[in-house]
Every structure is written in C-alpha cells, then in structure tokens.
Design a protein around this motif. Sequence first.
Motif, mmCIF file in Angstrom:
data_model
loop_
_atom_site.group_PDB
_atom_site.id
_atom_site.type_symbol
_atom_site.label_atom_id
_atom_site.label_comp_id
_atom_site.label_asym_id
_atom_site.label_seq_id
_atom_site.Cartn_x
_atom_site.Cartn_y
_atom_site.Cartn_z
ATOM 1 N N UNK A 119 0.824 -1.211 0.000
ATOM 2 C CA UNK A 119 0.000 0.000 0.000
ATOM 3 C C UNK A 119 0.857 1.260 0.000
ATOM 4 N N UNK A 120 0.466 2.232 -0.829
ATOM 5 C CA UNK A 120 0.998 3.589 -0.727
ATOM 6 C C UNK A 120 0.070 4.318 0.229
ATOM 7 N N UNK A 121 0.573 4.610 1.412
ATOM 8 C CA UNK A 121 -0.251 5.117 2.508
ATOM 9 C C UNK A 121 -0.139 6.633 2.629
ATOM 10 N N UNK A 122 -1.303 7.294 2.594
ATOM 11 C CA UNK A 122 -1.357 8.750 2.746
ATOM 12 C C UNK A 122 -2.226 9.102 3.945
ATOM 13 N N UNK A 123 -1.744 9.997 4.778
ATOM 14 C CA UNK A 123 -2.575 10.528 5.854
ATOM 15 C C UNK A 123 -2.352 12.038 5.944
ATOM 16 N N UNK A 124 -3.031 12.681 6.891
ATOM 17 C CA UNK A 124 -3.025 14.147 6.933
ATOM 18 C C UNK A 124 -2.846 14.658 8.349
ATOM 19 N N UNK A 125 -2.407 15.909 8.429
ATOM 20 C CA UNK A 125 -2.225 16.598 9.696
ATOM 21 C C UNK A 125 -2.813 18.002 9.593
ATOM 22 N N UNK A 126 -3.448 18.458 10.623
ATOM 23 C CA UNK A 126 -3.899 19.839 10.793
ATOM 24 C C UNK A 126 -4.911 19.936 11.942
ATOM 25 N N UNK A 127 -5.910 19.049 11.940
ATOM 26 C CA UNK A 127 -7.010 19.155 12.892
ATOM 27 C C UNK A 127 -6.528 19.068 14.331
ATOM 28 N N UNK A 128 -7.284 19.700 15.227
ATOM 29 C CA UNK A 128 -6.959 19.642 16.654
ATOM 30 C C UNK A 128 -7.228 18.237 17.183
#
Length: 329
Positions: free
Chosen positions: A80-89
């Motif tokens: 798997x090419x794994x993507x996640x995100x950052x920003x929310x509290x």
Amino acid sequence: MKYTQLGRTGLKVSRLVLGTMNFGPQTDEAESHSIMDAALGAGMNFFDTANAYGWGANKGRTEEILGTWFAQGGDRRDKVVLATKVYANMGPEGEAWPNYDRLSALNIRRAVEASLKRLQTDHIDLYQFHHVDRHTPVEEIWQAVDTLIQQGKILYAGSSNFPGWKIAQMNEAAGKKGLYGLVSEQCLYNLAERRAEMEVIPAAQEYGLGVICWSPLHGGLLGGVIKKESQGRRRTSGRSADALANTEVRAQVQAYEDLLDKHGLRPGEAALAWLLTRPGVTGPIVGPRTADQLASALRAVELELSDEVLSGLDEIFPGTGPSPEAFAW
C-alpha cells in the motif's frame, strides 16, 4: 487496475484512491477490513486517510482501523501507498489545547508519532497538510518535514485544500532550501465543482504535483440521486438535498442523468470516469461504505466515455476554460 505516477515521485499508484473517511463512523472494523482486502485484491494500492477521521470523540479511529488491518500481515503494508493528513486539533474533545493542531513544528512532530502508532507502521508514504496554516511560517513547516524525511518517518509531503498561490509559495520556499517540496494536492474537483481548473490544477501541473480529487460525486449529487428518489431507493439528505432545492441545480442534475441514461451509463461511474480523463488528475478518491459501492467504483476505471458524452457533460456542467485565458474579457 490502471496505474499512474504520483506527481514527481517514483511511486506507482492506482488510478482510484481508496478513501477511508467512512471507516469507523459508518462502516465497522470488520467490514472496513473486507473492503480494504477487496480493494487490494483488485489492484488498488493507494489508500488515503487523516488523523482526524473518526471525528468527534473518536478522532483517530479510522487510522486505528487501518492499523489493525496492516497488523494482519500478508504484506498488506508493503503493498500500500499510505497517505494521511495533519492539521485538525487532536487534543481532548471540547478542549482547544494549544499546539495540538495546525502545522507548527511541534504539532507536526507530535501528530506524526501519533499517526504512526495508530497505523501500526514505521513510515507514512505521503504526509499531507490538510489545510492552509496562516499562522506558521513556511520555513518552519519545511524544516519539520525535512527532519521527518531524514528520520525515515515520511517519504513525501503533499497538500490538501490549498489554493494555487499557496502551492507556489510552498514549493518556492522548498526550492530555496534545496528540498523536494509538495508532490501532490488533494482538492475538491468534480463535474459540478470545476473551480480547481482555474488555478489549483494549473499550479499543480506547473510544479509537477499529482492531483487527488475528493468528493468526486459532489456529496452524492452526481450519483443518480434523482432517479434513486423516484424509485424510492434513497431519501436525499444533507448536501444533495440542499442543492436539489435549487430549481436550476435540479434541472442541471436531471439533464445529467438523462444524458447518461440515454447512453446506458451509470451516473456515479460516469462521474469517476470523467475525472480520469482530466489533465493533471492522478485519481479520484472513492469512499465506499460497502463492498457493492467499491465494485461500482472499480468499474469506472475501465469505462471509456465517448466524445459525444464528454461534449454533453461539458454543456451541462461548463468548465471555467483554460487559465489564464479564462480571466480575460
């Protein structure tokens, strides 16, 4: 499954992106695992999530579900090419605790460690900034990202919901530091919402970013919603209901469904297939709640839309025109 290259990276990714937003809030862990098994079995290797998915008191739950799936073995993580995100509290629910959100170096460091733990992996392939942070200097953001890349905790950085000017600013700043910069942009883009064609997609193409499209069915509006209503198969709610309350929008959607019905095409699959014809697009994000929804999305990859259909779709949902010519009088 058809594959493409993710922006300027060496990563080969499937033309459809498996969105996991519904895992946890609407789809339980067992069914989520089954959907991911089916997606991987069909050749989908690009999975997208975010640290906030699960929402509310369950923030992080979606990443946990991916983590327990990876932990089953069978080379799941390696495939798997794994993507996640950052920003929310991500602080305690109801508490606006400082430095638990946005893109400060401190929060990026904290958020990566937390995501790695939930995902039960030692690295994230694509780490995406979920929104623009107007309060953190871009130099600080890139310093944090460079450290994580050197540590092997992330491979690439991408953006989400960034305007064209911010993509340019971020990549120019990265270039001055000798860094790779953004490799992808995840934006709202579909037949009914084509504003990304004005600046976001041209900027992404200019800087060599892959474009990942969220909400490809525009909240269900492009999924045959009027026909489903008439057959009693679905009660329209949320964004679709609000949009269809506008008589002009309803007429537009009706014309869309009539065109596709004339050509024997399913609306949801045609909307995905249309995105796959668009310049600069890596792939749309599909967020199946069930195995049947995943199967429908997979059919779109092999669907070839005729010139007549493409022309008809442009007439119903006219685009902005080429940039910068579209800005001229």
